[in-house]
Design an enzyme around this catalytic site. Structure first.
Site, PDB file in Angstrom:
ATOM      1  N   HIS A  74       0.871  -1.187   0.000  1.00 38.28           N
ATOM      2  CA  HIS A  74       0.000   0.000   0.000  1.00 38.28           C
ATOM      3  C   HIS A  74       0.899   1.224   0.000  1.00 38.28           C
ATOM      4  O   HIS A  74       2.107   1.107   0.199  1.00 38.28           O
ATOM      5  CB  HIS A  74      -0.870  -0.022   1.265  1.00 38.28           C
ATOM      6  CG  HIS A  74      -0.040   0.038   2.508  1.00 38.28           C
ATOM      7  ND1 HIS A  74       0.429  -1.097   3.129  1.00 38.28           N
ATOM      8  CD2 HIS A  74       0.484   1.078   3.191  1.00 38.28           C
ATOM      9  CE1 HIS A  74       1.182  -0.751   4.157  1.00 38.28           C
ATOM     10  NE2 HIS A  74       1.241   0.569   4.213  1.00 38.28           N
TER      11      HIS A  74
ATOM     12  N   HIS B  26       5.619   6.464  -1.136  1.00 35.21           N
ATOM     13  CA  HIS B  26       6.427   5.300  -1.562  1.00 35.21           C
ATOM     14  C   HIS B  26       5.675   4.008  -1.288  1.00 35.21           C
ATOM     15  O   HIS B  26       4.696   3.997  -0.520  1.00 35.21           O
ATOM     16  CB  HIS B  26       7.760   5.283  -0.804  1.00 35.21           C
ATOM     17  CG  HIS B  26       7.571   5.138   0.674  1.00 35.21           C
ATOM     18  ND1 HIS B  26       7.274   6.211   1.492  1.00 35.21           N
ATOM     19  CD2 HIS B  26       7.588   4.051   1.481  1.00 35.21           C
ATOM     20  CE1 HIS B  26       7.129   5.783   2.734  1.00 35.21           C
ATOM     21  NE2 HIS B  26       7.305   4.467   2.747  1.00 35.21           N
TER      22      HIS B  26
HETATM   23  P1  2AM Z   1       6.083   2.452   5.346  1.00 32.65           P
HETATM   24  O1  2AM Z   1       5.391   2.119   4.113  1.00 32.65           O
HETATM   25  O2  2AM Z   1       6.968   3.618   5.228  1.00 32.65           O
HETATM   26  O3  2AM Z   1       6.785   1.291   5.970  1.00 32.65           O
HETATM   27  C1  2AM Z   1       1.622   0.401   8.379  1.00 32.65           C
HETATM   28  O4  2AM Z   1       2.442  -0.004   9.422  1.00 32.65           O
HETATM   29  C2  2AM Z   1       2.267   1.502   7.605  1.00 32.65           C
HETATM   30  O5  2AM Z   1       2.487   2.614   8.434  1.00 32.65           O
HETATM   31  C3  2AM Z   1       3.600   1.079   7.052  1.00 32.65           C
HETATM   32  O6  2AM Z   1       3.466   0.928   5.693  1.00 32.65           O
HETATM   33  C4  2AM Z   1       4.555   2.186   7.415  1.00 32.65           C
HETATM   34  O7  2AM Z   1       4.927   2.896   6.304  1.00 32.65           O
HETATM   35  C5  2AM Z   1       3.788   3.108   8.271  1.00 32.65           C
HETATM   36  N1  2AM Z   1       4.427   3.208   9.570  1.00 32.65           N
HETATM   37  C6  2AM Z   1       4.598   2.233  10.456  1.00 32.65           C
HETATM   38  N2  2AM Z   1       5.216   2.684  11.561  1.00 32.65           N
HETATM   39  C7  2AM Z   1       5.437   3.985  11.351  1.00 32.65           C
HETATM   40  C8  2AM Z   1       6.025   5.005  12.133  1.00 32.65           C
HETATM   41  N3  2AM Z   1       6.506   4.789  13.358  1.00 32.65           N
HETATM   42  N4  2AM Z   1       6.113   6.224  11.584  1.00 32.65           N
HETATM   43  C9  2AM Z   1       5.641   6.462  10.355  1.00 32.65           C
HETATM   44  N5  2AM Z   1       5.056   5.543   9.585  1.00 32.65           N
HETATM   45  C10 2AM Z   1       4.955   4.312  10.078  1.00 32.65           C
END
Ligand code: 2AM
Length: 185
Positions: free
Chosen positions: A40, A128
């Protein structure tokens, strides 16, 4: 509950990415690859949110979504956070959104904050698709992988809605869609 707001690209767009990524997976045992069914584009990470906040959150996200146009996006060249030489996250970029997509992310985050969910982290929005993550505490030199993905250019796809997703963490992560709201146009 652990929540985030995301775009869910159509299966055709994700199938193309899967095809591009497949030849590389076995070469990078130091990376944990994200399963394609979990792919996603995160618009806003909300973190832990109280269940009682959900109705207000849903209403505010719906309103925020309705103020932004649907758009045509595509997946582009690979990159890494924080850098290809010490990668913690390897991703594909999202093209075509520009300022309107960043504005939408800011507006969703602001709406969520008014419902008591999420917080401003001050980081610039960088749309991304996360493909793989390094194991905890290990930065990986992923330059050859990023280079191999540098020429990727996916077929454009229509982003017409945002989704509120719940992460169920555990031995294998699972996402549950709690709501979806249309963008305008
Ligand atoms: P990512 O695509 O950059 O990994 C679900 O966990 C989504 O939330 C993940 O796809 C992640 O994005 C994002 N995510 C998880 N932990 C996070 C955090 N501490 N800060 C920002 N984004 C986060």
């Amino acid at each position: 509950m652990r929540l985030f707001v995301a775009l869910s690209p159509p299966p055709e767009a994700l199938a193309e990415v899967a095809e591009a990524v497949e030849p590389h997976r076995d070469d990078w045992p130091e990376l944990r690859w994200v399963a394609p069914e979990l792919w996603h584009v995160t618009m806003s990470f909300l973190g832990e949110v109280a269940e009682e906040a959900l109705p207000d959150l849903a209403e505010r996200l719906a309103r925020a979504a309705g103020r932004h146009p649907a758009m045509t996006l595509s997946f582009g060249a690979g990159g890494a956070f924080s850098s290809p030489a010490r990668a913690r996250v390897v991703w594909l970029g999202v093209r075509g959104g520009g300022l309107p997509l960043s504005r939408m992310a800011a507006s969703l985050a602001a709406g969520a904050r008014r419902a008591g969910a999420g917080h401003a982290d001050g980081k610039p929005f960088h749309p991304h698709l996360t493909l793989a993550r390094a194991r905890p505490r290990a930065g990986v030199d992923a330059r050859p992988l990023v280079e191999a993905l540098s020429s990727f250019a996916g077929t454009p796809w229509h982003a017409g809605a945002v989704h509120l997703m719940r992460s169920h963490l555990g031995p294998s992560v699972r996402y549950e869609a709690l709501g979806a709201w249309p963008l305008t146009g």
